[in-house]
Design a protein around this motif. Structure first.
Motif, PDB file in Angstrom:
ATOM      1  N   CYS A 102       1.944   4.042  12.675  1.00  0.00           N
ATOM      2  CA  CYS A 102       0.527   4.058  12.289  1.00  0.00           C
ATOM      3  C   CYS A 102      -0.339   3.329  13.315  1.00  0.00           C
ATOM      4  CB  CYS A 102       0.340   3.395  10.924  1.00  0.00           C
ATOM      5  SG  CYS A 102       1.425   4.035   9.631  1.00  0.00           S
ATOM      6  N   ASP A 103      -1.501   3.894  13.586  1.00  0.00           N
ATOM      7  CA  ASP A 103      -2.443   3.223  14.478  1.00  0.00           C
ATOM      8  C   ASP A 103      -3.859   3.685  14.134  1.00  0.00           C
ATOM      9  OD1 ASP A 103      -1.738   1.666  17.358  1.00  0.00           O
ATOM     10  OD2 ASP A 103      -3.812   2.288  17.079  1.00  0.00           O
ATOM     11  N   LYS A 137      -6.886   6.920  18.120  1.00  0.00           N
ATOM     12  CA  LYS A 137      -6.341   8.263  18.360  1.00  0.00           C
ATOM     13  C   LYS A 137      -5.580   8.354  19.681  1.00  0.00           C
ATOM     14  CE  LYS A 137      -9.826  10.822  15.679  1.00  0.00           C
ATOM     15  NZ  LYS A 137     -10.885  11.865  15.729  1.00  0.00           N
ATOM     16  N   LEU A 171      -2.076   6.835  19.563  1.00  0.00           N
ATOM     17  CA  LEU A 171      -1.281   7.609  18.610  1.00  0.00           C
ATOM     18  C   LEU A 171      -0.848   8.951  19.205  1.00  0.00           C
ATOM     19  CD1 LEU A 171      -0.361   6.905  15.740  1.00  0.00           C
ATOM     20  CD2 LEU A 171      -2.152   8.403  14.871  1.00  0.00           C
ATOM     21  N   THR A 174       3.706  10.163  12.763  1.00  0.00           N
ATOM     22  CA  THR A 174       2.530   9.415  13.203  1.00  0.00           C
ATOM     23  C   THR A 174       1.402   9.590  12.189  1.00  0.00           C
ATOM     24  OG1 THR A 174       1.779  11.289  14.547  1.00  0.00           O
ATOM     25  CG2 THR A 174       3.089   9.598  15.656  1.00  0.00           C
ATOM     26  N   LEU A 226      -2.745   8.399  11.540  1.00  0.00           N
ATOM     27  CA  LEU A 226      -3.988   7.740  11.920  1.00  0.00           C
ATOM     28  C   LEU A 226      -4.484   6.969  10.700  1.00  0.00           C
ATOM     29  CD1 LEU A 226      -6.115   7.491  14.238  1.00  0.00           C
ATOM     30  CD2 LEU A 226      -7.343   9.368  13.118  1.00  0.00           C
ATOM     31  N   SER A 227      -4.403   5.651  10.774  1.00  0.00           N
ATOM     32  CA  SER A 227      -4.710   4.839   9.594  1.00  0.00           C
ATOM     33  C   SER A 227      -5.306   3.502   9.987  1.00  0.00           C
ATOM     34  CB  SER A 227      -3.432   4.613   8.768  1.00  0.00           C
ATOM     35  OG  SER A 227      -3.680   3.782   7.649  1.00  0.00           O
TER      36      SER A 227
END
Length: 221
Positions: free
Chosen positions: A45-46, A49, A52, A70, A72-73
């Motif tokens: 999680c990252d 963008k 990731l 993966t 996007l959080s």
């Protein structure tokens, strides 16, 4: 492939859990957790963008698309419900607090929370204590000219602690660890410079506890 500080984190991950690596960057730790057969599955999680996208490419390159997803959080916001443990590494204590506080109910349900911070140690410990998280282990790593404090916690609902535990840590204070001693000596030097321009009582307490720790163990190193 991964740094010394992340290797120590990997070493402490409980085997067989579904892990969410929060702030995964390029997912090298996530990949290592699967390659070494430690995690059952990983959510990389990252909030950004760019990193990731690189993480996704790395995961595909090493052939782990089926077991590393993966996401996007922003912190724990979109972490799936089957997550059993989380890693929050490479950031400050205040940011780690924000991530946990924003999804406190989720955080309380994890079997393992591994935190690695490069500042804000006291604030982090105090927040953990006050919100019922029990520190199970702590260690210090020196990597690439920086010291990193790592903490393994999970929620127990208990909130008893002493002031010394905020500054030194309930587990770290029991260790005979040369790296921890060096870290405290380094922190004393930095804090004394700040105190030359300030009379902050919190900083004075920090120095006092650190010196007490060093004096207590100096004959054993």
């Amino acid at each position: 492939m991964i740094s010394k500080r992340l290797k120590k984190i990997k070493h402490h991950v409980q085997k067989g859990l579904v892990i969410a690596d929060i702030g995964c960057d390029h997912a090298f730790l996530s990949i290592d957790l699967m390659r070494d057969g430690i995690a059952k599955k990983v959510y990389a999680c990252d909030i950004a963008k760019g990193p990731l996208a690189i993480a996704k490419d790395n995961i595909k390159y090493f052939g782990y698309e089926d077991v590393i997803q993966t996401i996007l959080s922003d912190g724990l916001a979109k972490v799936p419900e089957d997550t059993q443990g989380i890693i929050i590494a490479g950031m400050g204590g205040q940011r780690a607090i924000h991530i946990l506080a924003s999804e406190l109910a989720k955080a309380k349900g994890y079997k393992q929370i591994l935190l690695q911070v490069n500042r804000g140690y006291e604030e982090l410990r105090k927040w953990l204590f006050e919100h019922g998280f029990s520190i199970q282990e702590e260690w210090v790593v020196y990597d690439r000219k920086f010291y990193y404090l790592s903490i393994f916690v999970y929620y127990t609902g208990e909130s008893e602690y002493q002031e010394e535990d905020v500054f030194i840590g309930p587990y770290l204070k029991k260790k005979k660890d040369l790296i921890a001693k060096e870290w405290f000596e380094n922190e004393i030097k930095k804090t004394e410079k700040i105190l030359s321009l300030s009379h902050d009582e919190q900083l004075k307490k920090r120095i006092s506890y650190y010196k007490e720790y060093i004096k207590k163990f100096e004959d054993e190193f």
